[in-house]
Design a protein around this motif. Structure first.
Motif, PDB file in Angstrom:
ATOM      1  N   ALA A 176     -60.480  63.166  60.869  1.00 20.40           N
ATOM      2  CA  ALA A 176     -61.029  62.055  61.660  1.00 20.40           C
ATOM      3  C   ALA A 176     -60.844  62.301  63.147  1.00 20.40           C
ATOM      4  O   ALA A 176     -61.748  62.059  63.958  1.00 20.40           O
ATOM      5  N   ARG A 177     -59.663  62.775  63.508  1.00 26.41           N
ATOM      6  CA  ARG A 177     -59.380  63.050  64.918  1.00 26.41           C
ATOM      7  C   ARG A 177     -60.331  64.096  65.485  1.00 26.41           C
ATOM      8  O   ARG A 177     -60.805  63.981  66.620  1.00 26.41           O
ATOM      9  N   ASN A 178     -60.631  65.135  64.697  1.00 26.46           N
ATOM     10  CA  ASN A 178     -61.424  66.245  65.207  1.00 26.46           C
ATOM     11  C   ASN A 178     -62.924  66.100  64.963  1.00 26.46           C
ATOM     12  O   ASN A 178     -63.693  67.011  65.253  1.00 26.46           O
ATOM     13  N   GLY A 179     -63.329  64.967  64.405  1.00 23.49           N
ATOM     14  CA  GLY A 179     -64.757  64.704  64.283  1.00 23.49           C
ATOM     15  C   GLY A 179     -65.477  65.380  63.142  1.00 23.49           C
ATOM     16  O   GLY A 179     -66.701  65.554  63.196  1.00 23.49           O
ATOM     17  N   HIS A 180     -64.757  65.724  62.084  1.00 20.61           N
ATOM     18  CA  HIS A 180     -65.382  66.412  60.952  1.00 20.61           C
ATOM     19  C   HIS A 180     -65.839  65.373  59.927  1.00 20.61           C
ATOM     20  O   HIS A 180     -65.153  65.097  58.925  1.00 20.61           O
ATOM     21  N   ILE A 181     -67.009  64.796  60.165  1.00 22.94           N
ATOM     22  CA  ILE A 181     -67.456  63.667  59.364  1.00 22.94           C
ATOM     23  C   ILE A 181     -67.716  64.040  57.905  1.00 22.94           C
ATOM     24  O   ILE A 181     -67.444  63.246  56.997  1.00 22.94           O
ATOM     25  N   GLY A 182     -68.222  65.246  57.659  1.00 19.38           N
ATOM     26  CA  GLY A 182     -68.456  65.671  56.283  1.00 19.38           C
ATOM     27  C   GLY A 182     -67.165  65.768  55.496  1.00 19.38           C
ATOM     28  O   GLY A 182     -67.095  65.374  54.320  1.00 19.38           O
ATOM     29  N   PHE A 183     -66.146  66.280  56.137  1.00 22.19           N
ATOM     30  CA  PHE A 183     -64.832  66.404  55.503  1.00 22.19           C
ATOM     31  C   PHE A 183     -64.274  65.011  55.215  1.00 22.19           C
ATOM     32  O   PHE A 183     -63.714  64.755  54.148  1.00 22.19           O
ATOM     33  N   VAL A 184     -64.448  64.107  56.185  1.00 23.10           N
ATOM     34  CA  VAL A 184     -63.971  62.731  56.010  1.00 23.10           C
ATOM     35  C   VAL A 184     -64.677  62.073  54.833  1.00 23.10           C
ATOM     36  O   VAL A 184     -64.049  61.399  54.001  1.00 23.10           O
ATOM     37  N   ARG A 185     -65.978  62.244  54.736  1.00 27.37           N
ATOM     38  CA  ARG A 185     -66.740  61.654  53.621  1.00 27.37           C
ATOM     39  C   ARG A 185     -66.190  62.129  52.275  1.00 27.37           C
ATOM     40  O   ARG A 185     -66.046  61.338  51.341  1.00 27.37           O
ATOM     41  N   GLY A 206     -48.007  56.117  65.516  1.00 23.26           N
ATOM     42  CA  GLY A 206     -48.350  54.783  65.051  1.00 23.26           C
ATOM     43  C   GLY A 206     -49.839  54.544  64.865  1.00 23.26           C
ATOM     44  O   GLY A 206     -50.290  53.400  64.829  1.00 23.26           O
ATOM     45  N   LEU A 207     -50.624  55.618  64.743  1.00 22.61           N
ATOM     46  CA  LEU A 207     -52.069  55.501  64.613  1.00 22.61           C
ATOM     47  C   LEU A 207     -52.519  55.766  63.183  1.00 22.61           C
ATOM     48  O   LEU A 207     -52.049  56.704  62.540  1.00 22.61           O
ATOM     49  N   SER A 208     -53.461  54.961  62.718  1.00 22.01           N
ATOM     50  CA  SER A 208     -54.102  55.216  61.428  1.00 22.01           C
ATOM     51  C   SER A 208     -55.248  56.205  61.657  1.00 22.01           C
ATOM     52  O   SER A 208     -55.574  56.559  62.801  1.00 22.01           O
ATOM     53  N   ALA A 209     -55.886  56.640  60.567  1.00 21.87           N
ATOM     54  CA  ALA A 209     -56.970  57.616  60.697  1.00 21.87           C
ATOM     55  C   ALA A 209     -58.118  57.070  61.540  1.00 21.87           C
ATOM     56  O   ALA A 209     -58.651  57.770  62.421  1.00 21.87           O
ATOM     57  N   ASP A 210     -58.521  55.811  61.305  1.00 23.04           N
ATOM     58  CA  ASP A 210     -59.642  55.261  62.068  1.00 23.04           C
ATOM     59  C   ASP A 210     -59.254  54.989  63.525  1.00 23.04           C
ATOM     60  O   ASP A 210     -60.064  55.187  64.439  1.00 23.04           O
ATOM     61  N   ALA A 211     -58.012  54.602  63.755  1.00 22.15           N
ATOM     62  CA  ALA A 211     -57.562  54.389  65.137  1.00 22.15           C
ATOM     63  C   ALA A 211     -57.548  55.708  65.905  1.00 22.15           C
ATOM     64  O   ALA A 211     -57.926  55.760  67.088  1.00 22.15           O
ATOM     65  N   TRP A 212     -57.122  56.780  65.237  1.00 24.30           N
ATOM     66  CA  TRP A 212     -57.091  58.097  65.885  1.00 24.30           C
ATOM     67  C   TRP A 212     -58.511  58.583  66.150  1.00 24.30           C
ATOM     68  O   TRP A 212     -58.784  59.211  67.170  1.00 24.30           O
ATOM     69  N   ALA A 213     -59.418  58.281  65.211  1.00 24.21           N
ATOM     70  CA  ALA A 213     -60.820  58.642  65.414  1.00 24.21           C
ATOM     71  C   ALA A 213     -61.390  57.922  66.631  1.00 24.21           C
ATOM     72  O   ALA A 213     -62.075  58.519  67.472  1.00 24.21           O
ATOM     73  N   LEU A 214     -61.106  56.630  66.736  1.00 21.31           N
ATOM     74  CA  LEU A 214     -61.589  55.857  67.881  1.00 21.31           C
ATOM     75  C   LEU A 214     -61.009  56.376  69.191  1.00 21.31           C
ATOM     76  O   LEU A 214     -61.697  56.426  70.217  1.00 21.31           O
ATOM     77  N   GLN A 215     -59.747  56.739  69.156  1.00 19.41           N
ATOM     78  CA  GLN A 215     -59.095  57.257  70.357  1.00 19.41           C
ATOM     79  C   GLN A 215     -59.801  58.524  70.867  1.00 19.41           C
ATOM     80  O   GLN A 215     -59.798  58.800  72.062  1.00 19.41           O
ATOM     81  N   ASN A 216     -60.424  59.265  69.929  1.00 17.58           N
ATOM     82  CA  ASN A 216     -61.136  60.499  70.291  1.00 17.58           C
ATOM     83  C   ASN A 216     -62.654  60.312  70.284  1.00 17.58           C
ATOM     84  O   ASN A 216     -63.405  61.275  70.209  1.00 17.58           O
ATOM     85  N   ARG A 217     -63.080  59.035  70.338  1.00 22.66           N
ATOM     86  CA  ARG A 217     -64.492  58.658  70.446  1.00 22.66           C
ATOM     87  C   ARG A 217     -65.331  59.075  69.241  1.00 22.66           C
ATOM     88  O   ARG A 217     -66.546  59.255  69.362  1.00 22.66           O
ATOM     89  N   ASN A 218     -64.716  59.193  68.100  1.00 24.80           N
ATOM     90  CA  ASN A 218     -65.440  59.467  66.867  1.00 24.80           C
ATOM     91  C   ASN A 218     -65.701  58.142  66.154  1.00 24.80           C
ATOM     92  O   ASN A 218     -65.147  57.853  65.091  1.00 24.80           O
ATOM     93  N   THR A 219     -66.555  57.326  66.780  1.00 21.45           N
ATOM     94  CA  THR A 219     -66.763  55.961  66.286  1.00 21.45           C
ATOM     95  C   THR A 219     -67.428  55.927  64.915  1.00 21.45           C
ATOM     96  O   THR A 219     -67.146  55.031  64.113  1.00 21.45           O
TER      97      THR A 219
END
Length: 239
Positions: free
Chosen positions: A175-184, A201-214
């Protein structure tokens, strides 16, 4: 001969002894040179993937667990560069499949990291460790988005929720690195936990948001809603 008198040797005897000593020294030097040559040849064969040359060296007694100056075994070097034939040759001579170098990387971990799919699959089938303390192969797959290897690792028993040293799970790293296929793919696995927090203290979606992977954050949040899970608890560290 009286014990107090020095032993007297003829010039011929002294010459013979000197010759023998010189011959032994020469043999020792030749042996050392041969060993050094075999060492260099083994490292070269492993990295270039010359399985025939490597097998010949192993037959002559080269240690299959020979390491380079960085603590990489021949197997790690071969796997790192995707030399499957060399990997197979080394395993036939019982090279340590789970040996880890100074950085904590195993042959399988580096094959996964660099995307050498055939080599990684060979090592998986050969019984390479999938779960261990610290970083594991699935973490590297997630970090790089190696979708092709995800199913192989999980099918072989890799823990989809294994924590890395920073407490990040594979889902978090992808999620952090933007690999959407892997996340799916991970979200399709019912064992994948969604509310784990990393050491910040970050969840997967919070870490994704922090790196603009909305888009990834939205996928995780939608899956959390589908499962009927509450939002993860927020952990704040006060220093």
């Amino acid at each position: 001969m009286h014990k107090d008198l020095p032993e007297v040797r003829s010039p011929r005897v002294r010459a013979r002894n000197l010759f023998a000593a010189g011959a032994l020294a020469a043999c020792s030097l030749l042996s050392s040179a041969a060993l050094a040559g075999a060492y260099d040849d083994a490292l070269s064969a492993a990295t270039s993937g010359d399985a025939r040359a490597l097998s010949s060296l192993l037959q002559r007694g080269v240690d299959p667990d020979t390491v380079d100056s960085n603590g990489n075994t021949l197997l790690i070097l071969a796997a790192r560069d995707g030399r499957t034939d060399a990997v197979q040759a080394l395993l036939q001579y019982r090279a340590k499949i789970n040996y880890r170098n100074a950085a904590g990387d195993s042959a399988l971990m580096l094959a996964v990291l660099r995307g050498h799919e055939d080599t990684a699959r060979f090592l998986i089938k050969a019984g390479a460790a999938l779960n261990q303390e610290g970083w594991a192969p699935l973490h590297y797959a997630a970090f790089e988005g190696r979708e092709a290897l995800l199913d192989d690792l999980v099918a072989a028993g890799a823990d989809v929720n294994a924590p890395a040293p920073n407490q990040a799970t594979p889902l978090m790293l992808a999620a952090r690195n933007g690999h959407i296929g892997f996340v799916r793919r991970l979200l399709a696995n019912p064992r994948t936990e969604l509310n784990v927090l990393n050491d910040a203290g970050l969840s997967a979606d919070a870490w994704a948001l922090q790196n603009r992977n909305t888009d990834i954050a939205e996928l995780i949040q939608a899956e959390r809603k589908r499962r009927g899970l509450p939002a993860p608890a927020i952990r704040v560290t006060i220093e």
